[in-house]
Design an enzyme around this catalytic site. Structure first.
Site, PDB file in Angstrom:
ATOM      1  N   ASP A 176       0.655  -1.298  -0.068  1.00 55.58           N
ATOM      2  CA  ASP A 176       0.171   0.146   0.009  1.00 55.58           C
ATOM      3  C   ASP A 176       0.741   1.409  -0.138  1.00 55.58           C
ATOM      4  OD1 ASP A 176      -3.199  -0.824   1.986  1.00 55.58           O
ATOM      5  OD2 ASP A 176      -2.214  -1.622   0.170  1.00 55.58           O
ATOM      6  N   ASP A 177       0.058   2.446  -0.428  1.00 53.61           N
ATOM      7  CA  ASP A 177       0.735   3.778  -0.319  1.00 53.61           C
ATOM      8  C   ASP A 177       1.827   4.195  -1.177  1.00 53.61           C
ATOM      9  OD1 ASP A 177      -1.224   3.740   1.486  1.00 53.61           O
ATOM     10  OD2 ASP A 177       0.305   3.903   3.222  1.00 53.61           O
ATOM     11  N   HIS A 203      -5.982   2.728  -4.157  1.00 53.39           N
ATOM     12  CA  HIS A 203      -6.063   3.098  -2.736  1.00 53.39           C
ATOM     13  C   HIS A 203      -6.635   4.482  -2.610  1.00 53.39           C
ATOM     14  CE1 HIS A 203      -5.029   2.007   1.169  1.00 53.39           C
ATOM     15  NE2 HIS A 203      -4.111   2.872   1.222  1.00 53.39           N
ATOM     16  N   HIS A 238      -5.376   9.307   0.185  1.00 57.65           N
ATOM     17  CA  HIS A 238      -5.328   8.431   1.345  1.00 57.65           C
ATOM     18  C   HIS A 238      -6.199   9.198   2.288  1.00 57.65           C
ATOM     19  CE1 HIS A 238      -3.909   5.903   4.449  1.00 57.65           C
ATOM     20  NE2 HIS A 238      -3.280   5.019   3.538  1.00 57.65           N
ATOM     21  N   HIS A 274       3.696  -2.241   2.882  1.00 58.26           N
ATOM     22  CA  HIS A 274       3.597  -0.956   2.519  1.00 58.26           C
ATOM     23  C   HIS A 274       4.900  -0.461   1.979  1.00 58.26           C
ATOM     24  CE1 HIS A 274       0.612  -0.960   5.864  1.00 58.26           C
ATOM     25  NE2 HIS A 274       0.134   0.225   5.259  1.00 58.26           N
TER      26      HIS A 274
END
Length: 305
Positions: A137-138, A188, A192, A273
């Site tokens: 993620d991210d 995603h 965020h 991540h």
């Protein structure tokens, strides 16, 4: 018809996420199993949620359901979960069928702070299909994503990157590298935000400005009926996770490694991540984990995003 995906409870990153939210209240997920692609024997597990208290954790409740990709993408089958849990995992395919994620109620704090809710597989009924799904993620991140890509290439392990729209726009060459290596990219959101705290219009914009994909992971796992409805409207499956080693908190490579090995089970989605801060511990842990997981008989697949 959309491909079926896994979904289980979620929570997300650290430093870059400090202004947004993470669900903390206990979730009561349900598992909707089906066959993994190209597999006849699959794992069935019961989910057991547990809240991970933290002074930086917001209050939120959600009841997500988990689904597993299928070979035929037609019929669906379901299973019921039990309660209690800790960081870990929980998927469960059973038939050659394409599941869908059914919406379930949830709420999120209007003043969210970072902090996770964890899930684990409590019981495995069929462990004959040792497939796992690595997710990141991210990102993409100019420093850490290429390092992760090199490790995945070394072990011939496809994975799924749940990328942010703003990071993807800033690093288009890395996005190309991810796709060229055979990995898939999930949405995603754009930057965020905790979606349940937004208006429907703003939440929809967050999804629309995120990477184009058939699957979607909400930041912090914060999701409610409204967000699920928006994702369905945009034809994006909600994908959460089963094993959360909390690498976003930088507990050390040893601890990340230990938590993955403790929580992993056939069919599990593992949350890592590649962006959102210093991910050197994640890189180190991943390098250590890959040969151990392969030795345990696991194979890796990218989610059909």
């Amino acid at each position: 018809m959309l491909l079926g995906f896994f979904a289980a409870n979620c929570a997300n990153s650290d430093a870059r996420e400090g202004a947004t939210s993470t669900p903390t209240a206990t979730r009561a997920p349900s598992v909707r199993p089906s066959a993994l692609p190209g597999r006849t024997a699959v794992a069935r597990a019961t989910l057991t949620p547990v809240a991970t208290p933290s002074s930086t954790t917001p209050s939120a409740t959600a009841t997500p359901s988990a689904t597993v990709p299928s070979a035929t993408q037609q019929a669906t089958s379901s299973a019921s979960p039990n309660a209690t849990g800790s960081p870990g995992s929980s998927p469960s395919p059973t038939t050659s069928a394409s599941p869908s994620v059914s919406p379930t109620p949830g709420t999120a704090s209007p003043t969210p702070k970072p902090g996770p809710v964890a899930q684990r597989v409590d019981r495995i009924e069929d462990t004959s299909a040792k497939i796992m799904f690595l997710t990141f993620d991210d990102g993409p991140n100019v420093k850490y994503t290429p390092q992760i890509l090199r490790i995945l290439a070394k072990y011939k392990a496809p994975a799924t990157f749940f990328a942010l729209g703003d990071a993807s726009n800033a690093n288009p060459d890395i996005v190309k590298q991810i796709r060229a290596a055979g990995h898939t990219i999930g949405n995603h959101t754009h930057d965020h935000k905790s979606l349940p705290s937004l208006s429907d219009e703003d939440a929809r914009e967050e999804l629309q400005k995120g990477p184009a994909s058939r699957c979607f992971r909400p930041p912090y796992g914060a999701i409610n009926d409204d967000v699920r409805a928006i994702a369905a409207e945009l034809r994006q499956e909600v994908v959460l996770w089963h094993v959360d080693p909390k690498d976003w908190d930088r507990p050390g490579a040893d601890k990340i490694e230990e938590r993955v090995l403790k929580g992993v089970a056939p069919g599990a989605i593992v949350l890592f991540h590649d962006g959102g801060g210093d991910r050197s511990q994640t890189v180190t842990a991943l390098e250590r984990l890959m040969p151990q997981l392969i030795e345990k008989g696991y194979a890796f697949e990218a989610m059909p995003c």
